[in-house]
Design an enzyme around this catalytic site. Sequence first.
Site, PDB file in Angstrom:
ATOM      1  N   ASP A 147       0.804  -1.227   0.000  1.00  0.00           N
ATOM      2  CA  ASP A 147       0.000   0.000   0.000  1.00  0.00           C
ATOM      3  C   ASP A 147       0.838   1.279   0.000  1.00  0.00           C
ATOM      4  O   ASP A 147       0.337   2.341   0.350  1.00  0.00           O
ATOM      5  CB  ASP A 147      -0.987  -0.004   1.166  1.00  0.00           C
ATOM      6  N   GLU A 148       2.097   1.176  -0.387  1.00  0.00           N
ATOM      7  CA  GLU A 148       2.948   2.373  -0.464  1.00  0.00           C
ATOM      8  C   GLU A 148       3.763   2.377  -1.747  1.00  0.00           C
ATOM      9  O   GLU A 148       4.293   1.342  -2.155  1.00  0.00           O
ATOM     10  CB  GLU A 148       3.926   2.409   0.718  1.00  0.00           C
TER      11      GLU A 148
HETATM   12 MG   LIG Z   1      -1.348   2.549   4.304  1.00  0.00          MG
END
Ligand SMILES: [Mg+2]
Length: 425
Positions: A147-148
């Site tokens: 998620d990055e």
């Molecule tokens: Mg996150």
Amino acid sequence: MMRSMIIHLDLDCFFASCERVHNSALNGKCVAVGGRGDPFIFDKNPAQGKKLMNLNSGAFVPSLFHAQYDNKEYFKDGDTLRGIITTASYEARAYGVKTAMSVHEALRLCPHLILLPPNHLLYHTMSHELMEFLATVVPVMEQYSIDEMFGDLRGWIADEDTDAFIRELQHQIMGQFKLPVSIGASCSKWIAKLATSAAKPYGTRVIRHDEIESFVKDISIGEFPGVGKALSAKMARYGIKTIGDAWRSENLIRSWGRAGHDLYQRLRGEDNEPVQSKRSRKGIGLSRSMDHPIEERDELYRRIHILVRHWSHTIMKLGVNPTTYAFSLGFDNGLSSKKQYTLYRLFNEHFLHHFSIEKFRELDIYPHSSIRYIGMSATKFTSHDPKSFDLLEIQNDTKMNKLTDVLTQIRDKYGMDIVRNGSEL
Ligand SMILES: [Mg+2]
């Protein structure tokens, strides 16, 4: 007009947000995704509990690991509630629910919490789709975790346009993916990442070069990416509590050798570490910890076959060809055995089943001890270029790769359990 910014994107409560994309009734509610040893994947009666989400019902819904379990049942083990919180929505965080907290504790703090079992294939797929979109907007993108992401705006967007650019990007991602994201920008990766943390949730923040010092000076040193508990404890012994303190301790930090030099440059935002698009995906792994260790070896290998089938499906869905495979077994006696292999084979499920079983048999060095943990991961992706693959195997692998392709399509349509390996039954 300088062009030197790096951006960092961090999706807000990503797993919970993915669940909301597919179930808008979860919007605005206290939601958390939790995980446990996942016993359901090993059900002997697999049709039950795995309901297929129709492809037409969402933009790109793949067949799911376990889409529709009764949510409460997933966390139950007899009368005991098992599992820990992986991601909590901001509404739930307001009640004190946070990552790594036990499900039991989370429900005590927030009794109306909607708890969901994890759906890793969904999260991986959404992350992958987002990366594909980002690659069309920013030429050099690096996937840093599920998620990055980092993006390099150097030579692409003028510095003074950075703020408008990341706000627009944030809106685009919300519009196209319904995923809330926070975006930071600065002249180095790690300062950009700190900027994102300061912007959360659903914010954007640009830290210009001349603003770095005032931005970082009061942030606690433990918040800096890569400074773990041990290092912050060491720094605290020298009176370094904030990043500002660290800036003033140049000689000390540089005296810690190469790692110290690198750290000091990073703390100043002067490391020049590039955004590495090639590291776009580090690996695809699957692992399961058992709440009840497995003694029976037949049952162990049945489960391994099931995990390999799900693993293979994920690899195919992402269209990559791994060349390094790692396997590990954790035993009830507290010991573990693991090994990694590099081989240039055109990916196919048939090969993966045989290879995995053979390697797990070699790793099973304490036959009298029960198995507590099974892990497998695939890394070092290469392109589907036959020239680089094992020539002795290529003909058969090509056939098998086509077959795996067909399997993937069938599973997308009818669900993961429609085609299983004979040894799973
Ligand atoms: Mg996150």
